[in-house]
Design a protein around this motif. Structure first.
Motif, short mmCIF file in Angstrom:
data_model
loop_
_atom_site.label_atom_id
_atom_site.label_comp_id
_atom_site.label_asym_id
_atom_site.label_seq_id
_atom_site.Cartn_x
_atom_site.Cartn_y
_atom_site.Cartn_z
N ILE A 194 77.21 14.84 -22.93
CA ILE A 194 77.86 14.06 -21.89
C ILE A 194 76.99 12.83 -21.68
O ILE A 194 75.78 12.93 -21.48
CB ILE A 194 78.01 14.85 -20.58
CG1 ILE A 194 78.89 16.08 -20.81
CG2 ILE A 194 78.59 13.96 -19.47
CD1 ILE A 194 79.00 17.02 -19.64
N VAL A 195 77.62 11.66 -21.74
CA VAL A 195 76.93 10.38 -21.67
C VAL A 195 77.42 9.61 -20.45
O VAL A 195 78.63 9.56 -20.19
CB VAL A 195 77.19 9.55 -22.96
CG1 VAL A 195 76.56 8.18 -22.89
CG2 VAL A 195 76.72 10.32 -24.18
N ALA A 196 76.49 9.03 -19.70
CA ALA A 196 76.82 8.10 -18.61
C ALA A 196 76.12 6.79 -18.93
O ALA A 196 74.90 6.76 -19.10
CB ALA A 196 76.36 8.66 -17.27
N GLY A 197 76.88 5.72 -19.05
CA GLY A 197 76.30 4.47 -19.53
C GLY A 197 75.88 4.67 -20.97
O GLY A 197 76.68 5.07 -21.81
N ASP A 198 74.61 4.44 -21.26
CA ASP A 198 74.08 4.68 -22.61
C ASP A 198 73.16 5.89 -22.65
O ASP A 198 72.44 6.09 -23.63
CB ASP A 198 73.32 3.44 -23.10
CG ASP A 198 74.25 2.26 -23.35
OD1 ASP A 198 75.43 2.50 -23.65
OD2 ASP A 198 73.79 1.11 -23.24
N LYS A 199 73.14 6.69 -21.58
CA LYS A 199 72.19 7.77 -21.45
C LYS A 199 72.87 9.14 -21.53
O LYS A 199 73.85 9.39 -20.83
CB LYS A 199 71.47 7.64 -20.10
CG LYS A 199 70.46 8.71 -19.82
CD LYS A 199 69.80 8.46 -18.47
CE LYS A 199 68.77 9.55 -18.19
NZ LYS A 199 68.16 9.36 -16.88
N ALA A 200 72.34 10.03 -22.38
CA ALA A 200 72.81 11.41 -22.43
C ALA A 200 72.31 12.11 -21.17
O ALA A 200 71.11 12.13 -20.90
CB ALA A 200 72.29 12.11 -23.68
N ILE A 201 73.24 12.66 -20.38
CA ILE A 201 72.85 13.32 -19.13
C ILE A 201 72.97 14.84 -19.21
O ILE A 201 72.44 15.54 -18.36
CB ILE A 201 73.64 12.78 -17.92
CG1 ILE A 201 75.14 12.98 -18.10
CG2 ILE A 201 73.30 11.31 -17.70
CD1 ILE A 201 75.96 12.66 -16.86
N ALA A 202 73.67 15.35 -20.22
CA ALA A 202 73.76 16.80 -20.43
C ALA A 202 74.14 17.03 -21.88
O ALA A 202 74.85 16.22 -22.49
CB ALA A 202 74.79 17.44 -19.51
N GLN A 203 73.67 18.13 -22.43
CA GLN A 203 74.03 18.47 -23.80
C GLN A 203 73.90 19.97 -24.01
O GLN A 203 73.24 20.65 -23.24
CB GLN A 203 73.19 17.70 -24.81
CG GLN A 203 71.72 17.76 -24.59
CD GLN A 203 71.02 16.70 -25.43
OE1 GLN A 203 71.62 15.98 -26.22
NE2 GLN A 203 69.72 16.58 -25.25
N LYS A 230 81.50 14.84 -5.60
CA LYS A 230 81.68 14.27 -4.26
C LYS A 230 80.99 12.91 -4.20
O LYS A 230 79.82 12.79 -4.53
CB LYS A 230 81.08 15.22 -3.23
CG LYS A 230 81.13 14.71 -1.82
CD LYS A 230 80.41 15.66 -0.88
CE LYS A 230 80.30 15.08 0.50
NZ LYS A 230 79.51 15.93 1.38
N GLY A 231 81.72 11.87 -3.85
CA GLY A 231 81.16 10.52 -3.76
C GLY A 231 81.05 9.82 -5.09
O GLY A 231 80.68 8.65 -5.16
N GLY A 232 81.33 10.49 -6.21
CA GLY A 232 81.34 9.86 -7.52
C GLY A 232 80.00 9.73 -8.21
O GLY A 232 79.90 9.10 -9.25
N GLY A 233 78.93 10.33 -7.65
CA GLY A 233 77.60 10.18 -8.23
C GLY A 233 77.20 11.25 -9.21
O GLY A 233 76.06 11.27 -9.69
N SER A 234 78.13 12.14 -9.56
CA SER A 234 77.80 13.22 -10.50
C SER A 234 79.04 13.56 -11.32
O SER A 234 80.14 13.07 -11.06
CB SER A 234 77.32 14.46 -9.73
OG SER A 234 78.33 14.94 -8.87
N VAL A 235 78.84 14.40 -12.32
CA VAL A 235 79.90 14.86 -13.20
C VAL A 235 80.03 16.37 -13.03
O VAL A 235 79.02 17.08 -13.04
CB VAL A 235 79.58 14.55 -14.69
CG1 VAL A 235 80.58 15.19 -15.62
CG2 VAL A 235 79.53 13.05 -14.91
N PRO A 238 73.92 14.90 -12.12
CA PRO A 238 73.99 13.52 -11.62
C PRO A 238 74.25 12.53 -12.77
O PRO A 238 73.81 12.74 -13.90
CB PRO A 238 72.60 13.28 -11.03
CG PRO A 238 72.01 14.64 -10.80
CD PRO A 238 72.62 15.53 -11.84
N LEU A 239 74.97 11.46 -12.45
CA LEU A 239 75.22 10.41 -13.45
C LEU A 239 73.93 9.76 -13.92
O LEU A 239 73.88 9.20 -15.01
CB LEU A 239 76.17 9.35 -12.89
CG LEU A 239 77.63 9.76 -12.77
CD1 LEU A 239 78.42 8.71 -12.00
CD2 LEU A 239 78.24 9.99 -14.14
N THR A 240 72.89 9.83 -13.11
CA THR A 240 71.60 9.26 -13.48
C THR A 240 70.80 10.19 -14.37
O THR A 240 69.74 9.81 -14.86
CB THR A 240 70.78 8.93 -12.23
OG1 THR A 240 70.65 10.12 -11.44
CG2 THR A 240 71.44 7.83 -11.41
N GLY A 241 71.27 11.40 -14.57
CA GLY A 241 70.58 12.39 -15.38
C GLY A 241 69.85 13.39 -14.51
O GLY A 241 69.77 13.25 -13.30
#
Length: 175
Positions: free
Chosen positions: A85-94, A109-114, A131-134
């Protein structure tokens, strides 16, 4: 269908679409069944490519943010079950699942996570949130039986979930 978003005062609908290729004679021909992500401006019915399909043996899925941009992308290798799972150019889960049993569900909730769903080590289907930030993915709503998620169709954000017979909505006004 990846939702509908209001971007800069214009409404867009987001879809997965199979692209045809142009053959030497100018006719359109089927190349592969992997969808690309398109958005269609509703007022003009004009389509626009947002992101190409995944490569050979790659299943690709998306979550579109409230701003109309890709918030997260799932790439699943159909050959060996590895997924990212990628957010932007960063893999945040695999991870990896031989059956390829992984799905993006919604933005949190609030759009800050997947929120995504995949089997755990015992083969039980579980919802996870990252989180979308990883960071470290965590079980979503641990201790609750999540039967259904409620998602805002205009933002893609999670509004709550059904726990057995009782909905648990984050906004008290909705509850």
């Amino acid at each position: 269908n990846y939702g509908i978003r209001n971007v800069g005062g214009r409404w867009y609908a987001y879809y997965g679409a199979i692209e045809l290729q142009t053959a030497a004679g100018g006719e359109f021909v089927y190349d592969h069944g992997r969808p690309a992500l398109y958005r269609v401006e509703i007022a003009s019915n004009r389509p626009e490519l947002v992101q190409k399909a995944g490569g050979a043996n790659i299943y690709r899925d998306w979550l579109v943010g409230a701003d109309g941009e890709i918030a997260a992308r799932l790439d699943l290798n159909r050959t060996d079950g590895r997924w990212t799972i990628v957010a932007g150019d960063k893999a945040i889960a695999q991870g990896a699942d031989a059956s390829g049993d992984i799905s993006l569900v919604a933005l949190g909730k609030g759009g800050g996570s997947v929120i995504y769903v995949t089997p755990d080590a015992e083969g039980q289907t579980r919802y996870y949130e990252v989180p979308l930030t990883g960071g470290q993915p965590a079980l979503f709503a641990p201790g609750d039986l999540v039967e259904r998620l409620y998602v805002d169709p205009v933002s893609g954000h999670l509004l709550g979930y059904l726990n057995g017979r009782e909905p648990k909505l984050f906004d008290p006004a909705h509850q």
